[in-house]
Design an enzyme around this catalytic site. Structure first.
Site, PDB file in Angstrom:
ATOM      1  N   GLU A  54       0.816  -1.084   0.073  1.00 55.39           N
ATOM      2  CA  GLU A  54       0.005   0.041   0.034  1.00 55.39           C
ATOM      3  C   GLU A  54       0.930   1.196  -0.209  1.00 55.39           C
ATOM      4  OE1 GLU A  54      -3.391   0.124  -0.273  1.00 55.39           O
ATOM      5  OE2 GLU A  54      -3.147  -2.038  -0.630  1.00 55.39           O
ATOM      6  N   ASP A  80      -1.799  -1.375  -9.689  1.00 52.17           N
ATOM      7  CA  ASP A  80      -2.154  -2.617  -9.627  1.00 52.17           C
ATOM      8  C   ASP A  80      -2.111  -3.564 -10.918  1.00 52.17           C
ATOM      9  OD1 ASP A  80      -2.049  -3.116  -6.612  1.00 52.17           O
ATOM     10  OD2 ASP A  80      -4.084  -2.236  -6.677  1.00 52.17           O
TER      11      ASP A  80
END
Length: 363
Positions: free
Chosen positions: A319, A333
Site C-alpha cells: 500500500e 495494480d
C-alpha cells in the site's frame, strides 16, 4: 527458496522459513476480448467475451469486472493520463468465494457499466481517450470447486474517444470523496490516525510498519548484488532499474519507520466505505491515505512463513507504494501474485505494487 525477513535495519531479529512450491499458472494471451463503448457523457460499457472453447471463471478483483471503485480503464487527455481519484485495493487471494467470480461459457459475453467521472477528475471537460488493458485471473470448474486460480487471461480493449461535458462531469459524485482528518489524534508513525484504532489494531499496525521498514530496507540493500532475483521479478537489471528499485524501497522504509512524521495518513479502520468483501487494505493515491480493513487483522499473519504468502507487513509495504508522496509516480495494480506479477514486462513490473512486496518478501 527461503524467506529471510531481515530486521537489522531496526535492530531486531532474522526470521527464516522454507518456501512452498509455487504452482504453475500460465498466462493465456487472447482468451478474452473486451470492447468498450460510450453510453453517456462519462458512462462506459465494457463487453467481455470468452473467445475460447472452455468455460472461464473470471476473478473480479482489480479488473474491469470489479464492483469497487478501482481503476478499470485508463483515461487520457492531450496525451497525459487523467488524475485517478478512486481506490487501489489489495485483496486477499486465498479462500476465494464463488461470489468473487464471473462465469463465462464459451463464446458468451457479459457487460459491465461504470461512470468514469466517479473515479477520475473530468471537471475540465473536453476530449478524452479511454482504453483498458491488463490480466484477469481465471479459475476452472464451477461454484466452490472453481475458485483456485489456475491461469491469467491477458486483454487489451479498443480505444474510444469521448467529448466530455465539464458541467455534467462535475455533477457526478466522486466514489471516494475526501477524508476529513482528525486533528490531535495523529501518532508520528506515518501519521496514524489513532482515533480510528483500538489498542490491538494500533499494536498490529505499528508492528506491520516496523516490519515493512525492515523488509524494504533489506530489499533495497540486496537489490544491487542480487541480480538474478531482480531479473526474476523486475525483468531488467539495468542501472536505471536498480536505482529505481533501491530509491523506492528506501522511501517506503523511511515512510514506514517510527521516527518519521510521514507524508501519508494511515487509518486502522474504514473511513470511506472501501472495505468491501475480500479487501485487506486500500489506498487513495490522490490523498495519500491508507486504510486497513477488518480481515487485515483477522486473516493475515504479521509475517509470512513462506515465500509469496500475504501478510500484514507486505500488505502495508504494498500500500505504501501506491502513495504519490512515497513513490512518484505511484505504483499501480498491474499484476497480482507471483505468477501474474512475473509475467509483466520490465516497464510494467517497475510500476507494479505487488512486485515490490513480492521482492521484499524473498530478499
Amino acid at each position: 527458496m527461503q524467506l529471510i525477513a531481515t530486521l537489522s535495519a531496526l535492530g531486531a531479529l532474522v526470521a527464516t522459513a522454507t518456501a512452498a512450491a509455487v504452482p504453475s499458472a500460465p498466462v493465456k494471451q487472447s482468451v478474452i476480448d473486451i470492447q468498450l463503448s460510450a453510453t453517456g457523457n462519462t458512462m462506459i460499457k465494457a463487453t467481455i467475451t470468452n473467445k475460447g472453447d472452455q468455460a472461464l471463471n473470471l476473478l473480479q478483483f482489480n479488473t474491469i469486472l470489479d464492483k469497487n471503485p478501482t481503476r478499470k480503464v485508463r483515461v487520457y487527455q492531450n496525451g497525459t493520463e487523467v488524475k485517478f481519484t478512486g481506490m487501489l485495493a489489495r485483496y486477499k487471494m486465498t479462500g476465494l468465494s464463488p461470489d468473487y467470480f464471473t462465469t463465462l461459457s464459451p463464446k458468451a459475453s457479459v457487460e459491465s457499466s461504470f461512470d468514469i467521472a466517479r473515479t477520475h477528475d473530468l471537471t475540465r471537460g473536453g476530449k478524452i481517450t479511454v482504453m483498458a488493458s491488463g490480466t484477469i485471473p481465471t479459475a476452472e470448474g464451477h461454484g466452490a470447486n472453481g475458485t483456485t486460480i489456475t491461469g491469467y487471461a491477458k486483454y487489451e480493449s479498443n480505444k474510444i474517444e469521448l467529448d466530455v461535458d465539464a458541467k455534467k462531469a462535475a455533477s457526478v459524485v466522486q466514489a471516494m470523496g475526501t477524508v476529513k482528518k482528525s486533528p490531535g489524534s495523529i501518532d508520528k508513525r506515518t501519521n496514524i490516525d489513532t482515533s480510528t484504532c483500538t489498542q490491538s489494531q494500533l499494536d498490529a499496525l505499528e508492528g506491520a510498519l516496523y516490519n515493512s521498514a525492515a523488509l524494504a530496507q533489506a530489499a533495497a540493500q540486496a537489490a544491487p548484488s542480487n541480480l538474478d532475483t531482480v531479473a526474476e521479478y523486475f525483468k531488467s537489471t539495468s542501472r536505471r532499474t536498480i536505482n529505481t528499485i533501491v530509491s523506492r524501497l528506501q522511501s517506503v522504509a523511511s515512510e514506514s519507520t517510527y521516527v518519521n512524521s510521514g507524508s501519508t495518513t494511515y487509518y486502522c479502520t474504514d473511513v470511506m466505505n472501501g472495505c468491501q468483501p475480500g479487501v485487506l487494505a486500500y489506498t487513495l493515491p490522490d490523498q495519500n491515505i491508507i486504510t486497513n480493513c477488518p480481515i487485515y487483522y483477522s486473516d493475515l499473519p504479521a509475517l509470512a512463513q513462506s515465500c509469496h504468502e500475504q501478510d500484514q507487513a507486505t500488505t502495508t509495504l504494498h500500500e505504501m507504494t501506491h502513495n504519490s508522496a512515497v513513490v512518484s509516480p505511484y505504483c499501480d495494480d498491474l499484476g497480482y501474485g507471483y505468477e501474474d506479477a512475473t509475467s509483466l514486462s520490465a516497464g510494467q513490473a517497475i510500476q507494479n505494487a505487488d512486485t515490490y512486496a513480492l521482492f521484499a518478501n524473498v530478499s
